[in-house]
Write a protein that holds these residues in place. Structure first.
Motif, PDB file in Angstrom:
ATOM      1  N   LYS A 173       0.645  -1.262  -0.078  1.00 53.25           N
ATOM      2  CA  LYS A 173      -0.104  -0.027   0.040  1.00 53.25           C
ATOM      3  C   LYS A 173       0.916   1.274  -0.022  1.00 53.25           C
ATOM      4  N   GLU A 221      -9.255   9.601  -5.680  1.00 49.29           N
ATOM      5  CA  GLU A 221      -9.000   9.858  -4.301  1.00 49.29           C
ATOM      6  C   GLU A 221      -8.901   8.420  -3.364  1.00 49.29           C
ATOM      7  N   MET A 222      -9.510   7.480  -4.160  1.00 52.46           N
ATOM      8  CA  MET A 222      -9.653   6.102  -3.587  1.00 52.46           C
ATOM      9  C   MET A 222      -8.329   5.543  -2.893  1.00 52.46           C
ATOM     10  N   PRO A 223      -7.336   5.486  -3.320  1.00 50.85           N
ATOM     11  CA  PRO A 223      -6.195   5.125  -2.627  1.00 50.85           C
ATOM     12  C   PRO A 223      -5.852   5.863  -1.214  1.00 50.85           C
ATOM     13  N   LEU A 271      -7.971   7.153   0.249  1.00 54.09           N
ATOM     14  CA  LEU A 271      -9.140   6.795   1.589  1.00 54.09           C
ATOM     15  C   LEU A 271      -8.476   5.584   2.457  1.00 54.09           C
ATOM     16  N   TYR A 272      -7.630   4.827   1.519  1.00 52.43           N
ATOM     17  CA  TYR A 272      -7.293   3.385   2.500  1.00 52.43           C
ATOM     18  C   TYR A 272      -6.044   3.679   3.138  1.00 52.43           C
ATOM     19  N   ARG A 297      -3.947   7.560 -10.689  1.00 48.93           N
ATOM     20  CA  ARG A 297      -4.009   6.877  -9.373  1.00 48.93           C
ATOM     21  C   ARG A 297      -2.975   6.024  -8.896  1.00 48.93           C
TER      22      ARG A 297
END
Lengths: 222, 836
Positions: free
Chosen positions: A83, A106-108, A110-111, A155
């Motif tokens: 990650k 934005e997704m990565p 968020l994690y 991304r």
């Protein structure tokens, strides 16, 4: 040295027979390398990439990533590792269809528990850098293949990885779009990002600094 | 992150309209059914909870001394309360109520054309009634309301009936006495209308002191079992210990009754059996439906509550399965998202959270729809179930709201758990490469779930079939009497001697073939007493009895196996009896095969050992149903209406029955004018007699009213369960069609016919349904057999019913998947193959 593979093997059991997907693969990658993995279909390119990306297991051998022995790590630790340091780019982009460009980027984050303001800033940055500010509210289906791959790369980059793994990143694109993408990879590499790409194409291979040729799961030259 | 989840969920909802629709529809139907059933069960289980001292109130039941002593009896003699007051100081209060039976009541006033009403729900109650039960007063004084003789406490709607908007306190009402006189009562209090959930249901309470004289004379009796006795125990009383203690009461107090009434000592009378008193907690009185002889209001049916609770849970289960099934079926579509999320660093935990959030949202949305739906449909449900359920007060209850929220969460968790764990377990590379092999593993499970759903649905269908079959079986049963075309006129005892005149009048009317008087009419012959074959050595046994006359037996069309009917020309016949076969058998006088050699005719039955009142057997009739067909036919003694040896408790229950000739009365209009003429006749004879009538066949049907109601509700929920299962099947077929589009395309290119493809495709599902049928049949068989145990006369469990249920299930299956079948079979294979 960013990562090192030592006598790595992976096989599957089929009809009581061991079929090797990878056999005694050893090589290392330095930071700042741009490596092209080549070979015919079924030679184990993607498997190798997935193992490097820690998405897949192997049966034998050692894998060291930034001085961590990946083969000894627990699942959770391993996932934290990739990650943090690895970004993926796929042949068929793999954007989430239900999210807009901005939301996909934005997704990565968020994690990784970035704050809202920071996320916004990073996304805006990426949109700027790849010249897709105007597309930020569109859904993947509204973009051309090249644009989608652009978003895919953005991304992959947004969390500032050390290593980008690209599995035939231009495979679904026409030659002009492909060239654009490869130019971006070259640019990134110059900025210090390590890249490993799997490719069929001689042309794309030439963008890299090193080539690993696979045949039937073994490295032929490297 | 949460925002991101919601976004995805919302966009998925919108994008996949068919899936969303099927899912929400299924869940809504399921949740609404479950709510409806929940409301019903809740109302059934919360009877009598409004009494302040409710948890300390007990009804005192006693052993059923008229028959099976092991059974309890909800009715007690007047002396039980007297004894408890004296010997059990643990009771704070003990109170008795007595059902006064139907009464004709009118307002006392000067003019003669006042409204009369038949009051069916009128009790006599003691002055401490309100110290035990908390019924709310609107007007009047709790302390004194039932003190004075001839006091009356009425409910608000009763007050409205007689007094309109006037203040009823202090006003007079008149009750018709048996001889046509009217006794006067004073309204001392008005109660708010009783709560729906009261097992005591009355419109009028009359002070028990009104019958003080009779009470003074008979207060020692344990046999006048028209009373119910209730007690409030003092706080902290151990009810079990108290129940043990009061077992000493019957031997001490009931001996007087056995000696005076049956000329037996207590020991002789009980003969080793236990005459017990039982304390039944108030909250169990309504629902337990046991013991019998609760004469003061409605009885619940614990079996219905069980059946419907089970159905509610099953339906909920079905819709959860639906949700799981549809969700996992869609997993190939969702797999990509899962893969990307995983690659981008989502942990499995988070994915699980996301999917559970999604299902919870689905459930929440469906719950809202379900509540709206229930609100709309509750009126209809109430009409069918004969209930007064309402949703709004429940929604205002904070406990319910908390329950509802936890219900939504739990259901969301449950229905989301399988897709959540299933989908989140995908290996990211495999999903991204599009080779989701795990989809195939899931297929068996999904098929299993569909089989399970249809097993339940088919089992319900079979059960519903049999319930219907049993009901029609019992209504077409050979009762041993002719139930059609019999009109029964009520209240004719109020006519006094003029009833004979009325009877003669009807006899001369050619429209009637038979006319007869009776004190009880099937299926409502409920009185009984102890009789024995004459002779001190013979045991006294419990027999049902009915007082009537020969004409009535003719009217019923009873078949005489031996002897003869009552003959009006023979004076002594009034001390004779007619027995049914069963009575002869119980008395030990053989069966109809032995009548020729050893005839029971001319033998005697008696109530006591005194030879003065032995009654000669005149005839024996073939067994006929004189009470509900739910019960086996018991022994029956038919007494002559003029028999003055046997105490007559037929007051208020005399009927004039008339069989009309359906050749001369062809239309309902003709029948109505016939009835109108009789009403006219009675009005001329005595305008104060209330005219009421009923039909014999309808009375028999009415004994199955609650079963009929259950059948209707069962049918509805069976259909709903089936609809839910079909929704799931439809969704699954759509999914399968998508999966197999290529395969079927190739088959078509290679020359398969449309019909062959359709067969191939629908056989996948028909197979599942066949498995479900095999599984459902034994389950249903067992349940049906269990239910039929309630009935004395059972419809045979025939296998063609299973066949029909199976056939309809297969037809429904094929119809459900046919849409997908046709779509896929007719489509141009080029389109499906080009996808690659």
């Amino acid at each position: 040295m960013l990562l090192k593979l030592n006598n790595l093997s992976k096989w599957v059991q089929s009809g009581g027979q061991k079929i090797h997907l990878l056999k005694d693969v050893s090589f290392w990658v330095n930071e700042g390398d741009f490596i092209s993995v080549m070979g015919p279909s079924g030679s184990g390119k993607s498997t190798l990439l997935n193992i490097i990306g820690m998405l897949d297991d192997f049966n034998e051998g050692e894998y060291t990533f930034m001085d961590e022995a990946v083969h000894n790590l627990k699942e959770k630790h391993r996932s934290n590792l990739y990650k943090q340091y690895i970004g993926f780019v796929f042949q068929s982009y793999h954007l989430i269809d239900e999210l807009t460009v901005k939301e996909n980027l934005e997704m990565p984050l968020l994690y990784k528990k970035h704050g809202g303001a920071e996320r916004k800033a990073l996304v805006a940055d990426m949109l700027d850098r790849f010249n897709i500010v105007g597309k930020k509210d569109l859904f993947p289906a509204q973009l051309s293949g090249g644009q989608q791959q652009l978003v895919g790369i953005a991304r992959a980059l947004i969390a500032n990885p050390k290593l980008i793994l690209a599995d035939e990143p231009t495979g679904n694109l026409n030659s002009k779009q492909g060239e654009e993408i490869m130019d971006i990879f070259t640019q990134l590499n110059k900025e210090g990002v390590t890249i490993i790409q799997v490719t069929h194409s001689e042309k794309n291979m030439k963008y890299g600094s090193r080539v690993i040729n696979l045949l039937d799961g073994s490295i032929v030259t490297g | 992150m949460l925002k991101n989840y919601f976004k995805i969920i919302w966009r998925n909802l919108i994008r996949e309209k068919q899936f969303t629709f099927l899912n929400i529809l299924g869940l809504t139907i399921g949740i609404a059914s479950c709510f409806m059933i929940g409301l019903y069960v809740y109302s059934e289980m919360t009877y009598d909870t409004f009494h302040e001292k409710g948890d300390r109130i007990y009804r005192v039941n006693q052993s059923y001394i008229w028959g099976d002593w092991n059974k309890q009896y909800a009715s007690t003699g007047p002396n039980v309360a007297v004894a408890l007051r004296q010997d059990a100081p643990e009771f704070e209060e003990v109170t008795r109520i007595l059902n006064s039976g139907a009464q004709t009541v009118r307002r006392k006033s000067q003019n003669d054309d006042r409204d009369m009403f038949k009051e069916e729900k009128s009790f006599l109650a003691e002055d401490n009634f309100f110290d035990v039960f908390s019924f709310q007063f609107e007007k009047g004084d709790v302390q004194t309301a039932l003190k004075e003789p001839n006091s009356m406490v009425i409910t608000q709607k009763t007050a409205q009936r007689y007094f309109g908007s006037e203040d009823p306190i202090g006003k007079k009402l008149e009750v018709r006495e048996s001889k046509g006189e009217w006794s006067i009562f004073t309204v001392t209090a008005v109660l708010e209308n009783l709560p729906n959930n009261s097992h005591l249901e009355f419109d009028i309470l009359i002070s028990l002191s009104t019958i003080q004289q009779r009470l003074d004379r008979q207060n020692w009796l344990w046999a006048w079992t028209g009373f119910s006795t209730y007690g409030v125990v003092k706080e902290g009383t151990d009810a079990m210990a108290l129940e043990d203690k009061i077992q000493a009461i019957p031997p001490k107090w009931a001996a007087l009754t056995t000696e005076r009434l049956f000329s037996q000592s207590y020991e002789e009378f009980t003969d080793g059996k236990k005459w017990q008193l039982h304390l039944q907690p108030l909250r169990e009185v309504y629902l337990s439906n046991d013991p019998e002889a609760h004469l003061f209001g409605p009885n619940g049916n614990p079996q219905f509550v069980k059946i419907f609770s089970a159905i509610g849970i099953l339906i909920l289960f079905l819709c959860c399965i639906n949700f799981m099934n549809l969700s996992t079926a869609r997993s190939s579509k969702r797999a990509k998202e899962v893969g990307i999320r995983k690659v981008l660093g989502s942990e499995r935990k988070r994915l699980i959270k996301q999917f559970i959030l999604e299902s919870t949202l689905f459930v929440a949305l469906s719950t809202v729809f379900a509540i709206i739906l229930v609100q709309f449909l509750l009126g209809g449900f109430n009409a069918i179930a004969d209930k007064e359920l309402s949703l709004l007060p429940v929604l205002g209850n904070p406990i319910f709201v908390i329950l509802l929220l936890s219900f939504v969460l739990l259901l969301g968790l449950f229905s989301g758990s399988y897709p959540a764990f299933y989908l989140s377990a995908f290996k990211p590379i495999e999903t991204l490469k599009g080779k989701v092999t795990s989809v195939f593993k899931g297929k068996n499970l999904r098929n299993g779930l569909v089989v399970f759903q249809f097993t339940i649905s088919i089992a319900l269908i079979i059960c519903a079939f049999f319930v219907q079959k049993q009901l029609s079986y019992t209504s077409n049963l050979d009762l041993g009497l002719l139930k059609d075309n019999v009109l029964q006129i009520h209240n004719v005892e109020q006519l006094g001697d003029k009833v004979e005149t009325l009877k003669e009048k009807l006899k001369t009317n050619p429209a009637f073939t038979n006319v007869g008087l009776s004190f009880g009419i099937p299926p409502n012959v409920t009185s009984g007493d102890k009789y024995r074959a004459f002779g001190p050595e013979n045991p006294a046994l419990h027999f049902e009895d009915v007082r009537t006359e020969g004409d009535f037996l003719d009217l019923l069309g009873l078949e005489f196996l031996a002897g003869r009917n009552f003959d009006p020309l023979r004076e002594n016949d009034k001390y004779g009896v007619v027995l049914n076969e069963e009575a002869v058998k119980i008395l030990g006088w053989g069966t109809k095969e032995t009548f020729a050699t050893d005839s029971p005719i001319g033998k005697y039955v008696a109530m006591t050992n005194e030879s003065a009142d032995k009654m000669e057997v005149l005839g024996v009739v073939k067994n006929f149903n004189f009470s509900s067909t739910k019960k086996e036919i018991g022994p029956l003694v038919i007494l002559h209406q003029d028999n003055d040896w046997v105490w007559n408790y037929g007051r208020g229950r005399t009927f004039l029955a008339a069989r009309f000739d359906d050749k001369s009365v062809k239309t309902s209009g003709e029948l109505q004018s016939l009835i109108d003429a009789i009403q006219e006749e009675i009005a001329v004879m005595d305008p104060s007699v209330l005219f009421e009538y009923s039909f014999l066949d309808q009375e028999f049907d009415a004994t199955f009213k609650s079963e009929q109601r259950m059948a209707v509700i069962l049918n509805i929920f069976t259909i709903l369960a089936l609809v839910i299962a079909c929704l799931g099947l439809f969704g699954l077929a759509a999914f399968s069609a998508e999966q197999r589009v290529k395969e079927l395309g190739i088959r078509k290119v290679l020359g398969a016919k449309v019909s062959e493809l359709a067969m191939l495709f629908s056989s996948e599902f028909t197979k599942l349904i066949l498995i479900a049928i095999v599984l459902a049949s034994p389950v249903a068989y067992f349940l049906v057999q269990e239910w039929l145990e309630n009935f004395a006369y059972k419809t045979p469990i025939e296998f063609w019913v299973f066949g029909i249920a199976a056939l309809s299930a297969v037809i429904i299956t094929i119809a459900t998947v046919s849409f997908q079948t046709m779509k896929i079979a007719m489509s141009n294979p080029i389109n499906s193959l080009r996808v690659e």
